[in-house]
Design a protein around this motif. Sequence first.
Motif, PDB file in Angstrom:
ATOM      1  N   UNK A   1      18.860  -5.450 -20.193  1.00  0.00           N
ATOM      2  CA  UNK A   1      18.387  -5.996 -18.911  1.00  0.00           C
ATOM      3  C   UNK A   1      19.189  -5.526 -17.697  1.00  0.00           C
ATOM      4  N   UNK A   2      20.270  -4.803 -17.922  1.00  0.00           N
ATOM      5  CA  UNK A   2      21.009  -4.248 -16.788  1.00  0.00           C
ATOM      6  C   UNK A   2      20.363  -2.897 -16.458  1.00  0.00           C
ATOM      7  N   UNK A   3      19.713  -2.848 -15.301  1.00  0.00           N
ATOM      8  CA  UNK A   3      18.832  -1.714 -14.990  1.00  0.00           C
ATOM      9  C   UNK A   3      19.533  -0.353 -15.098  1.00  0.00           C
ATOM     10  N   UNK A   4      20.699  -0.241 -14.496  1.00  0.00           N
ATOM     11  CA  UNK A   4      21.388   1.051 -14.485  1.00  0.00           C
ATOM     12  C   UNK A   4      21.771   1.489 -15.898  1.00  0.00           C
ATOM     13  N   UNK A   5      22.195   0.535 -16.703  1.00  0.00           N
ATOM     14  CA  UNK A   5      22.548   0.850 -18.090  1.00  0.00           C
ATOM     15  C   UNK A   5      21.292   1.313 -18.839  1.00  0.00           C
ATOM     16  N   UNK A   6      20.208   0.549 -18.650  1.00  0.00           N
ATOM     17  CA  UNK A   6      18.956   0.842 -19.350  1.00  0.00           C
ATOM     18  C   UNK A   6      18.447   2.249 -19.015  1.00  0.00           C
ATOM     19  N   UNK A   7      18.387   2.531 -17.705  1.00  0.00           N
ATOM     20  CA  UNK A   7      17.845   3.825 -17.271  1.00  0.00           C
ATOM     21  C   UNK A   7      18.745   4.989 -17.669  1.00  0.00           C
ATOM     22  N   UNK A   8      20.051   4.763 -17.594  1.00  0.00           N
ATOM     23  CA  UNK A   8      20.977   5.838 -17.967  1.00  0.00           C
ATOM     24  C   UNK A   8      20.879   6.142 -19.442  1.00  0.00           C
ATOM     25  N   UNK A   9      20.877   5.071 -20.243  1.00  0.00           N
ATOM     26  CA  UNK A   9      20.757   5.265 -21.688  1.00  0.00           C
ATOM     27  C   UNK A   9      19.447   5.992 -22.020  1.00  0.00           C
ATOM     28  N   UNK A  10      18.385   5.566 -21.338  1.00  0.00           N
ATOM     29  CA  UNK A  10      17.068   6.162 -21.569  1.00  0.00           C
ATOM     30  C   UNK A  10      17.135   7.676 -21.340  1.00  0.00           C
TER      31      UNK A  10
ATOM     32  N   UNK B   1      16.146  14.767 -26.986  1.00  0.00           N
ATOM     33  CA  UNK B   1      14.831  15.085 -27.536  1.00  0.00           C
ATOM     34  C   UNK B   1      14.089  13.903 -28.119  1.00  0.00           C
ATOM     35  N   UNK B   2      14.451  12.713 -27.696  1.00  0.00           N
ATOM     36  CA  UNK B   2      13.770  11.525 -28.225  1.00  0.00           C
ATOM     37  C   UNK B   2      12.712  11.037 -27.245  1.00  0.00           C
ATOM     38  N   UNK B   3      11.760  10.289 -27.838  1.00  0.00           N
ATOM     39  CA  UNK B   3      10.714   9.657 -27.052  1.00  0.00           C
ATOM     40  C   UNK B   3      11.156   8.213 -26.833  1.00  0.00           C
ATOM     41  N   UNK B   4      11.435   7.850 -25.560  1.00  0.00           N
ATOM     42  CA  UNK B   4      12.094   6.568 -25.316  1.00  0.00           C
ATOM     43  C   UNK B   4      11.243   5.609 -24.487  1.00  0.00           C
ATOM     44  N   UNK B   5      11.161   4.350 -24.951  1.00  0.00           N
ATOM     45  CA  UNK B   5      10.565   3.282 -24.156  1.00  0.00           C
ATOM     46  C   UNK B   5      11.680   2.282 -23.869  1.00  0.00           C
ATOM     47  N   UNK B   6      11.744   1.780 -22.622  1.00  0.00           N
ATOM     48  CA  UNK B   6      12.800   0.825 -22.287  1.00  0.00           C
ATOM     49  C   UNK B   6      12.205  -0.443 -21.709  1.00  0.00           C
TER      50      UNK B   6
ATOM     51  N   UNK C   1      27.153   0.552 -16.278  1.00  0.00           N
ATOM     52  CA  UNK C   1      25.998   1.289 -15.752  1.00  0.00           C
ATOM     53  C   UNK C   1      26.451   2.525 -15.001  1.00  0.00           C
ATOM     54  N   UNK C   2      27.473   2.356 -14.178  1.00  0.00           N
ATOM     55  CA  UNK C   2      28.005   3.491 -13.418  1.00  0.00           C
ATOM     56  C   UNK C   2      28.569   4.561 -14.351  1.00  0.00           C
TER      57      UNK C   2
END
Lengths: 123, 489
Positions: free
Chosen positions: A8-17, A24-29, B293-294
């Motif tokens: 639920x932490x947006x920056x973590x989620x998007x970065x990990x994605x 090369x993975x297909x990712x849904x977050x 996140x950073x």
Amino acid sequence: MKVLIIEDEFLIQQSLKKLIERRGCDVIATSLGHQAIELIQNHNFDRIICDLMLQDISGFDIIEEAKKKYSLEEISNIFVIITAYSSPQVLNQAASYRCQVLNKPFTNINQAINLMLEVTSEK
Amino acid sequence: MENQFNSKSTKSVKILGKTPDGFLQHVLSEKIELIDFNTNELRTTDKNLFSFIDEEHLLWINSLLQSHYKNSSTFSDLKSSKFKDTSTENYLKKISLESNTIDEFLFKILQHKNFKNFETIFLFVHPKGELTSIKHEVSQTYQRQSLLNVKEFNHFFQAIKKSKNRSFGQNELKGNTFNILGTFIAREFSLTFHNIIFIISRNDFLPPTDEELTIFQEFSKSFPFFLNTFLYSHLETFKKEISYKIQNDLFKNLHNMDVSLNEQTDIFHTERLNLLGELLNTLRHELSNPLFGLQLSSQILKEDFSNNPDNLEFLEEIIKNIMRSQDIIKNFSDLFIEKNLKKDIDLKEVIEEVITLTKSETRGINKEIIAQERIKLKINATFLVQVLFNLIINSAQELQRAQTLSPNIKIYLNENQKGIIIDIIDNGPGIAKEKIDEIFKPFYTTKIKGTGLGLSISSSMIQKLNGKLTCEEYAHGAHFKIQLPRNND
């Protein structure tokens, strides 16, 4: 490889994605537990990376729901728990699912991501 | 002095975070081991008690005890009353309940019709494990108390035990320092907490009659039980009475006390530090997510910029700073761990964190840690951090107050066979030799808004770590020394 990220932490989620997509993975977050349960029901993920502290429900609740679809063996292979609060109780419960647990923050990001995506057929 | 004490104890009660009631119960039930019946003094074996209650306060409690004795009903009142009970047992039960002091109890025994021929009762009370015993001497006209050493007591105790008829002549006991005139009947008892010698004398030279011996024998059957109960309940009653009196005075003073909010915040120095711990833990949890996140997102950028050295350098610096922030927040919250948790620490690293914590208070003061090698120890760092924090702030305040030129605080870390030594030395005005003992006493302060509790709390915290905090004589400033055992178990 099809991957679901529940965080639920947006920056973590998007970065990990992004980092995982680059492997090369297909990712849904998603950041919502309920949505995650729906996604699990409707898709077949090879890996589910799940934060324990979510706004609506806990990561453990999601795993419990997933039991309807997967065997314990499958759960231990598919789920990867990421958490910042590794209290003994949490670790014990996580251990009971025999899935991988990674502590946030990662000391080595690349290594952590390799561990997440590792094919762990035999444990 | 009394007022001074009362307001002081009010503060100390608050500092302990307990209600006055709880605090007193604690002190009275656990710390005060014995009330000396001879001197009416309280004795305590717990040295820690003195970090919160010093001799002055004990004196005050003692004065309460003295007044208790004064207020107990006079003996002449009792003499005039008539006892109708014939059974010795009933009589003993009655008087043991009525009496407030041991002398009163003995005096009433002497009033019993069975003992009408006797003049004096001697009771030697030896609290087991103590080095002295107390001799009570009660006659129709006077009561006296004196001390007797244990060696003598034991000698008589054994001699009386061996005797068959319990009857003695004045010169029959070797080394008779009893000052008992004539013949007497004696009996020794071993009670729960005391060894007792009971002697009754007619103050004449006629041997006791068979009738008197029979009476005495019957008396001896029930007397130990009642004496034991009396001595025990007596101690409890005293504790309750003192506790009640202290509480009354405390509450009276609580109303009179006019403490402004600012002063109160100063009083709760330790509470403040505890709060700081909680705050840091919250901060850790709240900050760690955005920082993570950073960290992750900069990893993405780093991969993107891999062929752009200029930007990469920037990014490396950003990542380094993120990691540093993560470390700081982790280390700080590690300093405030649970009370009973011990962790392996690197002493120098911990002290560096403390210095960072005191940054704003020690602005302009040069701080230096001098250590020859890395010192690792397993300890609850929370206490140590609070003490060091307190000592550094104290030094800084003094240096600023005295406007010392090129002010500095040096912290030396050393290790020897016994343990770890931390010396905190500043070049400020220092502490006068004659004040060195004073400064650790609670409520001693030189600051206008000080509570005088900092060093006394610091000292007891170091004691909890099985160590010692001292102030050393030093001509060029103040020198505090913390000694810690290597194994803190």
